[in-house]
Design an enzyme around this catalytic site. Structure first.
Site, short mmCIF file in Angstrom:
data_model
loop_
_atom_site.label_atom_id
_atom_site.label_comp_id
_atom_site.label_asym_id
_atom_site.label_seq_id
_atom_site.Cartn_x
_atom_site.Cartn_y
_atom_site.Cartn_z
N ASN A 157 31.98 105.50 18.37
CA ASN A 157 33.04 105.55 17.35
C ASN A 157 32.71 106.69 16.38
O ASN A 157 31.79 106.58 15.58
CB ASN A 157 33.08 104.21 16.60
CG ASN A 157 34.08 104.22 15.46
OD1 ASN A 157 34.97 105.06 15.41
ND2 ASN A 157 33.93 103.28 14.53
N LYS A 204 34.50 107.69 13.94
CA LYS A 204 35.11 107.50 12.61
C LYS A 204 35.85 108.79 12.22
O LYS A 204 36.35 109.48 13.10
CB LYS A 204 34.06 107.10 11.57
CG LYS A 204 33.14 105.99 12.09
CD LYS A 204 32.28 105.39 11.04
CE LYS A 204 31.27 104.45 11.69
NZ LYS A 204 30.89 103.34 10.87
N HIS A 258 38.58 97.26 13.16
CA HIS A 258 37.26 97.67 12.68
C HIS A 258 37.10 97.25 11.21
O HIS A 258 38.06 97.32 10.43
CB HIS A 258 37.10 99.18 12.83
CG HIS A 258 35.70 99.64 12.65
ND1 HIS A 258 35.13 99.80 11.40
CD2 HIS A 258 34.73 99.96 13.54
CE1 HIS A 258 33.88 100.19 11.55
NE2 HIS A 258 33.61 100.29 12.84
N GLU A 264 35.97 98.71 8.72
CA GLU A 264 36.41 99.73 7.75
C GLU A 264 37.92 99.71 7.58
O GLU A 264 38.43 100.00 6.51
CB GLU A 264 35.88 101.11 8.19
CG GLU A 264 34.37 101.19 7.99
CD GLU A 264 33.65 102.16 8.91
OE1 GLU A 264 34.33 102.96 9.58
OE2 GLU A 264 32.41 102.09 8.99
N GLU A 294 30.53 92.90 15.17
CA GLU A 294 29.92 93.89 14.27
C GLU A 294 29.72 93.29 12.89
O GLU A 294 30.64 93.31 12.07
CB GLU A 294 30.84 95.11 14.14
CG GLU A 294 31.10 95.85 15.42
CD GLU A 294 31.42 97.32 15.15
OE1 GLU A 294 30.69 98.16 15.64
OE2 GLU A 294 32.37 97.60 14.41
N GLY A 327 26.45 101.10 9.76
CA GLY A 327 26.06 102.32 9.04
C GLY A 327 24.90 102.14 8.09
O GLY A 327 24.66 103.00 7.24
N SER A 377 24.48 99.72 13.70
CA SER A 377 23.22 100.45 13.72
C SER A 377 22.52 100.43 15.08
O SER A 377 21.29 100.27 15.15
CB SER A 377 22.30 99.94 12.60
OG SER A 377 22.92 100.17 11.34
N GLY A 379 28.24 103.85 16.13
CA GLY A 379 28.98 104.79 15.29
C GLY A 379 28.14 106.04 15.09
O GLY A 379 28.27 107.02 15.82
N GLY A 380 27.24 105.99 14.10
CA GLY A 380 26.40 107.14 13.76
C GLY A 380 25.71 107.77 14.96
O GLY A 380 25.66 109.00 15.09
C1 PEP Z 1 30.69 101.39 13.96
O1 PEP Z 1 31.15 102.52 13.80
O2 PEP Z 1 31.41 100.46 14.30
C2 PEP Z 1 29.27 101.17 13.73
C3 PEP Z 1 28.74 100.04 14.09
O3 PEP Z 1 28.58 102.20 13.11
P1 PEP Z 1 26.96 102.38 13.11
O4 PEP Z 1 26.53 102.37 14.54
O5 PEP Z 1 26.78 103.71 12.47
O6 PEP Z 1 26.39 101.25 12.35
#
Ligand code: PEP
Length: 227
Positions: free
Chosen positions: A9, A11, A100, A102, A149, A155, A186, A207-208
């Site tokens: 993802n 973002k 999500h 966010e 999640e 994040g 994460s 995500g990251g």
């Molecule tokens: C996400 O984007 O849904 C996510 C879990 O980000 P991260 O892996 O950065 O925590």
């Protein structure tokens, strides 16, 4: 052997130029690593602006990666200024993330709106990854995969334990009857194997760790070809 779903993802990150550079670097890194993933579906969920150029490049180079959007309009085509409809997304990709954290937190998306989004995505033939922060949150019927999640893990660099994630995911499977449930929060190239080695966990949503082509290639390799 279970089939893994690995969905990156991005973002709100990357310009067209940066996205194409990522793709080429990721592909080179995967070849260098000799990463193989017949036992996984790898999806990249990107901003709407990147779907078309990435699709062109993925088709041209025949790369083993699918595309997804990160949101979808709750309405069909029509007078909904600023929205991107499921039919428009389906022209360029097969997947969409809905719900999500966010989106829930910053854009006030409620269970009702999210259920409308699922209906739209479903009728356009998109595969849906529906995100929930816990096992209590409602999952609308018709989704293809659920992503567990926990909000505190997104994040933050603090992931859930694989054992607890496995336990929550087992609960989600019992409650929803949806067979594919993945973990997000994460996830890194270092910890991914500990999550996918849990019997109940069918994949991950990083995500990251998907923003860097080398880290994402390593993450796929470590998920699919554990040492
Ligand atoms: C996400 O984007 O849904 C996510 C879990 O980000 P991260 O892996 O950065 O925590």
């Amino acid at each position: 052997m279970k089939k893994l779903l690995i969905a990156g993802n991005w973002k709100s990150n990357k310009t067209v130029q940066e996205a194409i550079a990522w793709l080429l670097e990721w592909n080179a890194k995967c070849q260098m690593l000799n990463a193989k993933w017949e036992n996984a579906t790898v999806v990249l969920c990107v901003p709407f602006t990147l779907l078309y150029p990435l699709k062109q490049e993925i088709d041209r180079l025949q790369l083993p990666i699918e595309l997804g959007a990160q949101d979808v309009s709750p309405f069909p085509d029509g007078a909904y200024t600023g929205e991107v409809s499921a039919r428009q997304i389906k022209e360029l990709s097969d997947w969409v993330i809905i719900g999500h954290s966010e989106r829930r937190k910053y854009f006030g998306e409620t269970d009702e709106i999210l259920a409308q989004k699922v209906d739209q995505a479903k009728s356009a033939g998109l595969h849906i990854i529906y995100c929930v922060p816990d096992k209590e949150t409602t999952v609308p019927p018709g989704v293809d995969a659920v992503a567990y999640e926990p909000m505190w893990a997104i994040g933050t660099g603090k992931s859930d334990t694989p054992e607890n994630a496995g336990e929550v995911i087992r609960g989600i499977k019992v409650k929803t009857n949806i067979p594919v449930v993945i973990y997000g929060g994460s996830v890194t190239q270092e910890n991914v194997a500990s999550f996918v080695s849990q019997e109940a966990i069918d994949g991950v949503l990083p995500g990251g760790a998907s923003l860097d082509p080398e880290k994402f290639a390593n993450l796929i390799k470590n998920a699919c070809n554990p040492r």
